[in-house]
Scaffold this motif. Structure first.
Motif, PDB file in Angstrom:
ATOM      1  N   SER A 303       0.824  -1.205   0.000  1.00  0.00           N
ATOM      2  CA  SER A 303       0.000   0.000   0.000  1.00  0.00           C
ATOM      3  C   SER A 303       0.859   1.257   0.000  1.00  0.00           C
ATOM      4  N   ASN A 304       2.061   1.163   0.571  1.00  0.00           N
ATOM      5  CA  ASN A 304       2.958   2.322   0.615  1.00  0.00           C
ATOM      6  C   ASN A 304       3.522   2.666  -0.757  1.00  0.00           C
ATOM      7  N   LEU A 305       3.516   1.692  -1.667  1.00  0.00           N
ATOM      8  CA  LEU A 305       4.090   1.900  -3.003  1.00  0.00           C
ATOM      9  C   LEU A 305       3.027   2.085  -4.080  1.00  0.00           C
ATOM     10  N   ALA A 306       1.785   1.752  -3.770  1.00  0.00           N
ATOM     11  CA  ALA A 306       0.724   1.813  -4.780  1.00  0.00           C
ATOM     12  C   ALA A 306       0.464   3.249  -5.222  1.00  0.00           C
ATOM     13  N   THR A 308      -2.388   4.554  -5.880  1.00  0.00           N
ATOM     14  CA  THR A 308      -3.570   5.061  -5.164  1.00  0.00           C
ATOM     15  C   THR A 308      -3.232   5.257  -3.697  1.00  0.00           C
ATOM     16  N   GLU A 309      -3.673   6.356  -3.126  1.00  0.00           N
ATOM     17  CA  GLU A 309      -3.393   6.629  -1.720  1.00  0.00           C
ATOM     18  C   GLU A 309      -4.200   5.687  -0.836  1.00  0.00           C
ATOM     19  N   ILE A 310      -3.496   4.928   0.008  1.00  0.00           N
ATOM     20  CA  ILE A 310      -4.124   3.960   0.900  1.00  0.00           C
ATOM     21  C   ILE A 310      -3.513   4.118   2.288  1.00  0.00           C
ATOM     22  N   ILE A 311      -4.346   4.068   3.308  1.00  0.00           N
ATOM     23  CA  ILE A 311      -3.851   4.158   4.687  1.00  0.00           C
ATOM     24  C   ILE A 311      -3.223   2.825   5.079  1.00  0.00           C
ATOM     25  N   GLY A 312      -1.959   2.889   5.495  1.00  0.00           N
ATOM     26  CA  GLY A 312      -1.212   1.669   5.779  1.00  0.00           C
ATOM     27  C   GLY A 312      -1.849   0.778   6.817  1.00  0.00           C
ATOM     28  N   ASN A 313      -2.402   1.360   7.886  1.00  0.00           N
ATOM     29  CA  ASN A 313      -2.999   0.549   8.933  1.00  0.00           C
ATOM     30  C   ASN A 313      -4.236  -0.195   8.430  1.00  0.00           C
ATOM     31  N   GLN A 314      -5.009   0.440   7.529  1.00  0.00           N
ATOM     32  CA  GLN A 314      -6.164  -0.245   6.954  1.00  0.00           C
ATOM     33  C   GLN A 314      -5.722  -1.390   6.053  1.00  0.00           C
ATOM     34  N   ALA A 315      -4.628  -1.185   5.353  1.00  0.00           N
ATOM     35  CA  ALA A 315      -4.086  -2.258   4.511  1.00  0.00           C
ATOM     36  C   ALA A 315      -3.631  -3.425   5.374  1.00  0.00           C
ATOM     37  N   SER A 378      -0.629  -5.692 -10.874  1.00  0.00           N
ATOM     38  CA  SER A 378       0.490  -4.778 -10.616  1.00  0.00           C
ATOM     39  C   SER A 378       0.357  -3.518 -11.450  1.00  0.00           C
ATOM     40  N   LYS A 379      -0.007  -3.692 -12.709  1.00  0.00           N
ATOM     41  CA  LYS A 379      -0.187  -2.541 -13.598  1.00  0.00           C
ATOM     42  C   LYS A 379      -1.325  -1.648 -13.111  1.00  0.00           C
ATOM     43  N   GLN A 380      -2.423  -2.272 -12.684  1.00  0.00           N
ATOM     44  CA  GLN A 380      -3.566  -1.510 -12.204  1.00  0.00           C
ATOM     45  C   GLN A 380      -3.213  -0.660 -10.985  1.00  0.00           C
ATOM     46  N   LEU A 381      -2.340  -1.174 -10.131  1.00  0.00           N
ATOM     47  CA  LEU A 381      -1.990  -0.485  -8.899  1.00  0.00           C
ATOM     48  C   LEU A 381      -0.745   0.390  -9.038  1.00  0.00           C
ATOM     49  N   GLY A 382      -0.130   0.365 -10.227  1.00  0.00           N
ATOM     50  CA  GLY A 382       1.078   1.162 -10.439  1.00  0.00           C
ATOM     51  C   GLY A 382       2.275   0.630  -9.683  1.00  0.00           C
TER      52      GLY A 382
END
Length: 408
Positions: A303-306, A308-315, A378-382
């Motif tokens: 999630s830290n590399l994706a 899309t912005e994602i909160i790490g704790n939720q991931a 992987s492509k979808q998430l960048g």
């Protein structure tokens, strides 16, 4: 250079993990480096057995490694310690005199040999006295047919162990178990046993109550302490392992409140999560606990590399709770309603939708070495595939550490 590697657990009849098959890319059509079987095997061996990588990838248990024909003829396994892995003779190998000579030599030198994706054939009969494990792909050879073969060979040839692979459900595990298989490979252990709806056990209820409290934005640690206090085993585990984390010779921590002061709220929240998960899996295969931890860390790091912005704790919670239905033997959609999770996490767990759902699907595809799906997601998430490979190995190492810490 990166090692594109996944692993799949091998369990015995008691559902204890005895090893892992290491899954490299296995042919020129996969999405990762366009190399043949021989080069793939050599890369896997070099990356994981000349270093400490194999220990990290398998948690110190046996590694099952595919060997193509030429690697066996050239005696490639002799370059590596015989205790570290099991030689899988690929189904594409020709049962030639040359191969038989290699098999006999490897056995005489103490190596363990398995026939992979075995299909009964007279051409392989002369190999059987030198084989330790025979693997049946139950998708190719029905269990009934495999049972017939085992009945005729189980006590005749060298005490062969029989392994059922691609066992994905508890029904399949039960059928293979009753047929007499000794070993089982697949992710059946990560499926809930819900033939009849089970009531939650006291242990599961305690775990669920803990999960509910520690996933709240503002944790009431007096409530958490009261929950832990109802279970002597859980209290002991928590305090013992918090003490194990301390390096000083100071007076041991003897209460939950002392542990809070020492660790701080965020670290203690996470540690309680680990211990609660270990507690819930006491009557489950150890692989389930390990996979839960691995997914949690893998999900958070991805999630830290994706893009899309994602909160790490939720991931992290998405990865950890992705096996909650199996931990508690309840439908995931029922269990999730009892926890104060965000809508994003709930959608990811129940429907695998949204950015968190895509990361979870990516992780599940990686677990099963479904490389084409991994490439597309992987492509979808960048995400770069090389980063995913590195983080997968990191997550195995991380999960192995916490598995040892929380279950000793």
């Amino acid at each position: 250079m990166h090692s594109y590697l996944a692993r799949q657990p091998v369990l015995n009849r008691d559902k204890a993990t005895v090893g892992y098959e290491l899954l490299f890319r296995d042919g020129p059509n996969n999405c990762f480096p366009d190399v043949g079987d021989e080069h793939a095997t050599n890369r896997l061996l070099a990356d994981n057995f000349f270093t400490s990588g194999a220990i990290e990838a398998t948690g110190g248990k046996k590694a099952f490694v595919n060997f193509p024909y030429n690697s066996l003829i050239q005696r490639t396994p002799l370059m590596f310690p015989k205790k570290s892995f099991i030689i899988e003779i690929l189904e594409t190998c020709d049962p030639s005199d040359e191969l038989l000579e290699a098999v006999i030599e490897l056995k005489e030198k103490g190596y363990t040999l398995a026939l992979d994706d075995f299909i009964p054939s007279a051409a392989w009969n002369r190999f059987l006295p030198h084989i330790h494990i025979i693997k049946f792909d139950i998708r190719t050879v029905p269990i009934a047919k495999a049972r017939f073969f085992m009945r005729h060979h189980k006590d005749k040839v060298n005490k062969i162990l029989f392994l059922a692979e691609k066992v994905e459900t508890h029904d399949e595990f039960t059928e293979a178990y009753d047929a007499g298989f000794d070993l089982f490979q697949g992710f059946f252990f990560s499926q809930p046993e819900m033939m009849q709806r089970k009531t939650l056990t006291p242990c599961a209820l305690t775990t669920l109550r803990l999960y509910k409290e520690i996933t709240l934005p503002d944790v009431d640690f007096n409530t958490v302490e009261s929950i832990i206090a109802t279970d002597v085993s859980l209290s002991y585990k928590l305090l013992r392992h918090v003490n194990n984390m301390r390096y000083s010779q100071a007076k041991p921590i003897s209460s939950f409140k002392q542990a809070l002061v020492y660790l701080g709220e965020e670290r203690l929240k996470r540690f309680v999560t680990f211990v609660a998960t270990a507690h819930a899996t006491e009557k489950k295969p150890q692989s389930l606990y390990s996979l839960s931890l691995q997914r949690a860390h893998f999900c958070e790091r991805l999630s830290n590399l994706a893009a899309t912005e994602i909160i790490g704790n939720q991931a992290f919670l998405t990865g950890l709770f992705s096996l909650l239905d199996s931990l508690l033997d309840q439908p995931i959609e029922d269990v999730i309603t009892l926890l104060p999770l965000s809508k994003e996490v709930q959608k990811a767990l129940v429907h695998q939708t949204g950015p968190l759902g895509s990361i979870l699907k990516l992780i599940m595809a990686y677990d099963k070495a479904q490389w084409e799906d991994v490439s597309e997601l992987s492509k979808q998430l960048g995400l770069h595939e090389s980063d995913i490979a590195d983080l997968y190995m990191e997550s195995l190492k991380w999960a192995s550490y916490f598995e040892k810490t929380a279950t000793d």
